[in-house]
Enzyme design. Structure first.
Site, mmCIF file in Angstrom:
data_model
loop_
_atom_site.group_PDB
_atom_site.id
_atom_site.type_symbol
_atom_site.label_atom_id
_atom_site.label_comp_id
_atom_site.label_asym_id
_atom_site.label_seq_id
_atom_site.Cartn_x
_atom_site.Cartn_y
_atom_site.Cartn_z
ATOM 1 N N ALA A 13 1.084 -1.519 -0.300
ATOM 2 C CA ALA A 13 -0.052 0.221 -0.331
ATOM 3 C C ALA A 13 0.840 1.054 0.032
ATOM 4 O O ALA A 13 0.933 2.008 -0.667
ATOM 5 C CB ALA A 13 -0.852 -0.378 1.332
ATOM 6 N N ARG A 24 3.102 10.439 -10.911
ATOM 7 C CA ARG A 24 2.401 10.954 -11.442
ATOM 8 C C ARG A 24 2.836 13.250 -11.923
ATOM 9 O O ARG A 24 2.134 13.597 -12.332
ATOM 10 C CB ARG A 24 0.994 11.649 -10.242
ATOM 11 C CG ARG A 24 -0.120 10.389 -10.287
ATOM 12 C CD ARG A 24 -1.172 10.454 -10.081
ATOM 13 N NE ARG A 24 -2.019 9.587 -9.824
ATOM 14 C CZ ARG A 24 -1.967 8.206 -8.675
ATOM 15 N NH1 ARG A 24 -1.232 9.276 -7.876
ATOM 16 N NH2 ARG A 24 -3.078 7.169 -9.320
ATOM 17 N N GLU A 37 9.958 -6.053 -3.801
ATOM 18 C CA GLU A 37 9.071 -6.640 -3.197
ATOM 19 C C GLU A 37 9.413 -8.371 -3.044
ATOM 20 O O GLU A 37 9.283 -8.176 -3.841
ATOM 21 C CB GLU A 37 7.949 -6.322 -3.824
ATOM 22 C CG GLU A 37 6.652 -7.257 -2.778
ATOM 23 C CD GLU A 37 6.432 -6.989 -2.065
ATOM 24 O OE1 GLU A 37 6.066 -8.233 -0.706
ATOM 25 O OE2 GLU A 37 6.750 -5.695 -1.105
ATOM 26 N N CYS A 47 -6.251 -7.150 4.471
ATOM 27 C CA CYS A 47 -7.393 -7.083 4.705
ATOM 28 C C CYS A 47 -8.357 -7.908 4.081
ATOM 29 O O CYS A 47 -8.913 -8.648 5.534
ATOM 30 C CB CYS A 47 -8.074 -5.331 5.110
ATOM 31 S SG CYS A 47 -7.374 -4.344 5.876
ATOM 32 N N ARG A 74 3.355 1.846 -16.360
ATOM 33 C CA ARG A 74 3.345 3.657 -15.270
ATOM 34 C C ARG A 74 4.642 3.818 -15.310
ATOM 35 O O ARG A 74 4.884 5.285 -14.604
ATOM 36 C CB ARG A 74 2.269 3.681 -14.687
ATOM 37 C CG ARG A 74 1.755 3.408 -15.042
ATOM 38 C CD ARG A 74 -0.081 3.778 -13.482
ATOM 39 N NE ARG A 74 -0.961 2.948 -14.025
ATOM 40 C CZ ARG A 74 -2.250 2.054 -14.249
ATOM 41 N NH1 ARG A 74 -1.338 0.645 -14.567
ATOM 42 N NH2 ARG A 74 -3.451 2.608 -14.995
ATOM 43 N N ASN A 312 -1.979 3.850 3.548
ATOM 44 C CA ASN A 312 -2.476 4.517 1.280
ATOM 45 C C ASN A 312 -2.208 5.926 1.601
ATOM 46 O O ASN A 312 -1.455 6.775 0.954
ATOM 47 C CB ASN A 312 -3.433 3.689 1.464
ATOM 48 C CG ASN A 312 -3.507 2.871 0.701
ATOM 49 O OD1 ASN A 312 -3.532 2.364 -0.660
ATOM 50 N ND2 ASN A 312 -4.300 1.939 0.739
ATOM 51 N N TRP A 441 -34.051 9.534 17.701
ATOM 52 C CA TRP A 441 -32.223 9.548 18.802
ATOM 53 C C TRP A 441 -31.247 8.615 17.741
ATOM 54 O O TRP A 441 -31.673 7.750 18.982
ATOM 55 C CB TRP A 441 -32.598 9.947 20.078
ATOM 56 C CG TRP A 441 -33.009 11.280 20.541
ATOM 57 C CD1 TRP A 441 -33.962 12.260 20.457
ATOM 58 C CD2 TRP A 441 -32.171 12.142 21.024
ATOM 59 N NE1 TRP A 441 -34.711 13.322 20.982
ATOM 60 C CE2 TRP A 441 -32.610 13.993 20.828
ATOM 61 C CE3 TRP A 441 -30.456 12.827 20.479
ATOM 62 C CZ2 TRP A 441 -32.982 14.671 20.921
ATOM 63 C CZ3 TRP A 441 -30.562 14.179 20.938
ATOM 64 C CH2 TRP A 441 -31.214 15.269 21.102
ATOM 65 N N ARG A 449 -25.816 12.449 25.076
ATOM 66 C CA ARG A 449 -26.637 13.446 25.722
ATOM 67 C C ARG A 449 -26.306 12.913 27.045
ATOM 68 O O ARG A 449 -26.629 13.366 28.031
ATOM 69 C CB ARG A 449 -27.901 13.141 25.902
ATOM 70 C CG ARG A 449 -28.335 13.756 23.876
ATOM 71 C CD ARG A 449 -30.153 13.341 23.862
ATOM 72 N NE ARG A 449 -30.490 13.731 25.430
ATOM 73 C CZ ARG A 449 -32.403 14.231 24.592
ATOM 74 N NH1 ARG A 449 -32.867 12.976 24.593
ATOM 75 N NH2 ARG A 449 -33.109 14.141 25.603
#
Length: 460
Positions: A13, A24, A37, A47, A74, A312, A441, A449
């Site tokens: 991530a 970019r 990696e 997850c 990319r 991320n 509520w 409250r």
């Protein structure tokens, strides 16, 4: 023109978000990006592993956000099955070993370095803990190994060690696979990320779902059969038969490389960074994700929180700064949500013990309400616990346990914590209402409250 060399250690991530954001902002002729990696997968959702194991999600491909080929298209040089074994900060280079090519080693130079080494599952030093059939669950490789073990298991008995987020999620996954599941938890209640009174609600629900949950169990080892495979887990004088064992003891920052290089670490062992995710005392090194400590906006302390949401965001911040822009990560409030079967479990902010640890004086309230209008079909009970500072009424934390619609209600409290709201201010929040979704509520406002009244009484 010679391109600057950006090297990223870790291809999940944080690492790949940083690579993508930097790309970019800067062209390949300006910035060359190389990422290493060590596993077989990159840019994936860890997850989702319990839901892959439980058969609710396809995997592993469905859990991958972007393949190595897509990253390379990319202009990101992502090298899989490459393990970084040394950081040479003086010379600006990293040593790598190719795990699928006979262990060949080489050096790669960098002008800028990003450490996104993640975390590793806690694995206590106990007899038999490394036996076949004993699994941590952190990576897609771990998930695949666990599924292979389940297919090869001689029976259908599973023991999960630890009842935190991973533990309860894996217990559900194994129940879905028709295993008899025993969860061993050292604490007095499961989900130590909740206060004990709220954890007791989780324990009751797990037992009702057929998950045997043994509290106060100190695991002492794993017994093996004649082939060396796990056959039981021992906890003091008790023995729990197991055809497969899953470790759900949490994770710790993977900062072995950083420590060897002399980079600054916090109390949890996570790297220390500034608001721009730059490693403290380093001009050209950044770090993010599960290997760092972050600022808790409620307590003002540094904490290690391993979540993909933060990872991320860290990557986006790092990529912006590496790419010549400017971005910061201000901190967290400690929001997390999970479930076991149909029970939703959520928390944000501080627990009682955490508030005590930082010297806060506070009040607590707990309310029981329903997730929908009481007369609407499907209305189910929900428990909300709220902590507020005694003198100011500042919201300090919220915990929620209930059925459908309970978990994501914690987001209201997370926003209130981030904004520094008092519980009295929360009572005026304009939340959505219709009988299928909430009573008039909302349960969070009912708790606010009651907390407001408790603050007033405490000041009297």
């Amino acid at each position: 023109m010679t391109a600057e060399q950006l090297v990223i250690v870790g291809g999940d991530a944080t690492g790949m978000a940083a690579a993508s954001q930097a790309r970019r902002l800067r062209r390949p002729v300006e910035l060359a990006v190389t990422a290493f990696e060590r596993s077989h997968f990159a840019s994936y959702s860890a997850c989702g592993i319990p839901y892959w194991v439980g058969g609710e999600a396809d995997g592993p491909d469905a859990l991958i956000a972007r393949t190595p080929e897509e990253h390379r298209a990319r202009d990101i040089d992502l090298r899989m099955r490459h393990e970084v074994t040394e950081l040479d900060l003086e010379r600006g280079r990293v040593r790598t070993r190719e795990l699928d090519n006979g262990g060949r080693e080489s050096w790669t130079g960098f002008d800028k370095l990003v450490l996104a080494t993640g975390a590793r599952p806690r694995r206590p030093d106990l007899p038999g803990i490394d036996a076949p059939g004993v699994h941590g669950v952190q990576t897609l490789d771990d998930g695949r190994a666990l599924l292979d073990s389940l297919d090869a298991a001689p029976g259908r008995r599973a023991v999960v060690v630890g009842a935190g987020y991973i533990g309860v999620e894996m217990a559900e996954a194994l129940i879905r696979r028709d295993y008899e599941v025993t969860v061993l938890e050292q604490s007095a209640q499961p989900m130590s990320t909740l206060d004990p009174d709220m954890g007791a609600l989780v324990h009751q629900a797990m037992c009702a779902m057929g998950i045997e949950t043994v509290r106060g169990a100190t695991v002492t080892g794993v017994l093996t059969d004649g082939d060396g495979r796990a056959r039981a887990v021992t906890a003091e004088d008790a023995e729990y038969p197991a055809d497969v064992v899953v470790l759900g003891l949490g994770v710790r920052p993977e900062t072995t490389l950083a420590a060897a290089a002399g980079l600054p670490l916090g109390e949890s062992g996570g790297l220390l960074t500034d608001l721009g995710m730059r490693v403290r005392g380093q001009e050209h090194i950044w770090a993010g994700g599960d290997c760092v400590e972050v600022l808790d906006l409620v307590s003002g302390q540094l904490r290690h929180i391993a979540l993909g949401t933060h990872a991320n965001k860290h990557g986006q911040v790092i990529g912006a700064n590496v790419g010549g822009g400017y971005a910061t990560f201000p901190g967290v409030v400690g929001t997390a949500v999970s479930k076991v079967c149909d029970l939703e479990i959520a928390r944000t902010g501080l627990l009682e013990r955490q508030a005590h640890a930082v010297g806060l004086r506070f009040v607590t309230v707990t309310v029981e309400a329903t997730n929908r209008a009481g007369y609407y079909p499907g209305a189910r009970p929900m428990h909300v616990k709220m902590l507020a500072e005694r003198r100011t009424g500042r919201l300090l934390g919220v915990q929620i346990v209930g059925r459908e619609g309970a978990g994501k209600r914690v987001d209201v409290a997370a926003v209130a914590l981030t904004a520094g709201m008092t519980v009295e201010q929360m009572t005026a929040l304009d939340l959505g209402y219709a009988p299928p979704f909430s009573p008039v509520w909302d349960p969070v406002l009912v708790a606010a409250r009651k907390a407001t009244a408790a603050v007033r009484d405490a000041g009297a």
